[in-house]
Design a protein around this motif. Structure first.
Motif, PDB file in Angstrom:
ATOM      1  N   LEU A 100       4.695  -0.800   2.000  1.00 30.56           N
ATOM      2  CA  LEU A 100       4.373  -0.165   0.723  1.00 30.56           C
ATOM      3  C   LEU A 100       3.671  -1.150  -0.215  1.00 30.56           C
ATOM      4  CD1 LEU A 100       4.470   2.197  -1.224  1.00 30.56           C
ATOM      5  CD2 LEU A 100       6.817   1.545  -1.787  1.00 30.56           C
ATOM      6  N   ASP A 101       4.207  -2.355  -0.324  1.00 33.94           N
ATOM      7  CA  ASP A 101       3.611  -3.338  -1.231  1.00 33.94           C
ATOM      8  C   ASP A 101       2.203  -3.726  -0.791  1.00 33.94           C
ATOM      9  OD1 ASP A 101       5.797  -3.360  -2.918  1.00 33.94           O
ATOM     10  OD2 ASP A 101       6.704  -5.135  -2.017  1.00 33.94           O
ATOM     11  N   LEU A 102       1.995  -3.871   0.507  1.00 36.97           N
ATOM     12  CA  LEU A 102       0.649  -4.194   0.989  1.00 36.97           C
ATOM     13  C   LEU A 102      -0.332  -3.058   0.701  1.00 36.97           C
ATOM     14  CD1 LEU A 102       1.430  -6.030   4.338  1.00 36.97           C
ATOM     15  CD2 LEU A 102       0.584  -7.048   2.195  1.00 36.97           C
TER      16      LEU A 102
ATOM     17  N   LEU B   5       8.311   5.695   2.208  1.00 33.76           N
ATOM     18  CA  LEU B   5       8.655   4.288   2.411  1.00 33.76           C
ATOM     19  C   LEU B   5       9.747   3.825   1.447  1.00 33.76           C
ATOM     20  CD1 LEU B   5       5.148   2.727   3.184  1.00 33.76           C
ATOM     21  CD2 LEU B   5       7.039   3.145   4.777  1.00 33.76           C
ATOM     22  N   SER B   6       9.754   4.352   0.242  1.00 33.84           N
ATOM     23  CA  SER B   6      10.825   4.007  -0.712  1.00 33.84           C
ATOM     24  C   SER B   6      12.182   4.493  -0.213  1.00 33.84           C
ATOM     25  CB  SER B   6      10.536   4.620  -2.080  1.00 33.84           C
ATOM     26  OG  SER B   6       9.432   4.000  -2.662  1.00 33.84           O
ATOM     27  N   ARG B   7      12.218   5.700   0.319  1.00 35.29           N
ATOM     28  CA  ARG B   7      13.479   6.227   0.859  1.00 35.29           C
ATOM     29  C   ARG B   7      13.922   5.445   2.089  1.00 35.29           C
ATOM     30  NH1 ARG B   7      10.785  10.716  -0.774  1.00 35.29           N
ATOM     31  NH2 ARG B   7      10.071  11.290   1.316  1.00 35.29           N
ATOM     32  N   MET B   8      12.980   5.051   2.926  1.00 33.65           N
ATOM     33  CA  MET B   8      13.325   4.233   4.093  1.00 33.65           C
ATOM     34  C   MET B   8      13.872   2.877   3.654  1.00 33.65           C
ATOM     35  SD  MET B   8      12.963   5.931   6.835  1.00 33.65           S
ATOM     36  CE  MET B   8      13.115   4.592   7.996  1.00 33.65           C
ATOM     37  N   ALA B   9      13.261   2.279   2.650  1.00 32.73           N
ATOM     38  CA  ALA B   9      13.742   0.997   2.132  1.00 32.73           C
ATOM     39  C   ALA B   9      15.155   1.149   1.579  1.00 32.73           C
ATOM     40  CB  ALA B   9      12.796   0.462   1.051  1.00 32.73           C
ATOM     41  N   ALA B  10      15.407   2.234   0.877  1.00 35.51           N
ATOM     42  CA  ALA B  10      16.751   2.475   0.333  1.00 35.51           C
ATOM     43  C   ALA B  10      17.771   2.647   1.456  1.00 35.51           C
ATOM     44  CB  ALA B  10      16.742   3.703  -0.576  1.00 35.51           C
TER      45      ALA B  10
ATOM     46  N   HIS C 234      10.620   1.816 -10.182  1.00 35.56           N
ATOM     47  CA  HIS C 234      10.629   3.262  -9.928  1.00 35.56           C
ATOM     48  C   HIS C 234      10.829   4.104 -11.192  1.00 35.56           C
ATOM     49  CE1 HIS C 234      10.788   2.053  -5.754  1.00 35.56           C
ATOM     50  NE2 HIS C 234      10.455   3.285  -5.452  1.00 35.56           N
ATOM     51  N   ARG C 235      11.226   3.479 -12.267  1.00 30.93           N
ATOM     52  CA  ARG C 235      11.377   4.203 -13.521  1.00 30.93           C
ATOM     53  C   ARG C 235      10.128   4.095 -14.410  1.00 30.93           C
ATOM     54  NH1 ARG C 235      16.479   4.011 -12.044  1.00 30.93           N
ATOM     55  NH2 ARG C 235      18.125   5.117 -13.065  1.00 30.93           N
TER      56      ARG C 235
END
Length: 156
Positions: free
Chosen positions: A44-46, A64-69, A114-115
């Protein structure tokens, strides 16, 4: 740190100590959680930094955020189990303390990100602002440092 010693007497700790295969499996799950966490964040960052622009940011950001969580949840759960085996020793290890601090910074960074409006904009129209790109670079540095600190634990 002696107040942590009773953790080594819990059922989880006793089971991990008594069953080397169970310890191995929990340790492997910890590594898998870290892999999912870091792999998702790095991808995600890349992308935020501009790599592979053919993949729409607004399409992959949520996934990707949900996978990271999910990876973070698994890594934290299994990490707590592993910590319970030798809590006093780990609590006195500078690398372990650095890892905890970096994970806390990484999690706080993700929550704040995320906020923010930059994240909302990126997930709706795919635009990554300069601030969001800087945040992605910081994220890579934070999480890479946490992994290095985690590996360093065994060398101290």
């Amino acid at each position: 740190m002696e107040w942590l010693a009773p953790l080594a007497e819990t059922g989880v700790a006793r089971a991990l100590i008594a069953a080397p295969t169970l310890y191995l499996l929990v340790n492997a799950a910890h590594i898998m959680g870290i892999g999912v966490l870091y792999g998702s964040i790095l991808a995600l960052d890349l992308r935020i930094l501009g790599l592979n622009r053919s993949v729409p940011l607004h399409v992959i950001a949520g996934f990707l955020s949900r996978m990271a969580a999910a990876g973070a949840g698994l890594a934290i759960l299994t990490g707590l189990c592993l910590f319970s085996v030798r809590p006093v020793e780990y609590a006195g290890n500078a690398a372990f303390l650095a890892k905890l601090a970096l994970v806390a910074v990484g999690l706080a960074h993700a929550l704040v990100l995320h906020r923010g409006i930059g994240w909302r904009r990126a997930t709706t129209d795919g635009h990554a602002s300069a601030a969001l790109r800087l945040s992605a670079l910081a994220s890579i540095i934070i999480w890479t440092s946490a992994i290095v600190a985690g590996r360093w634990i065994g060398f101290l």
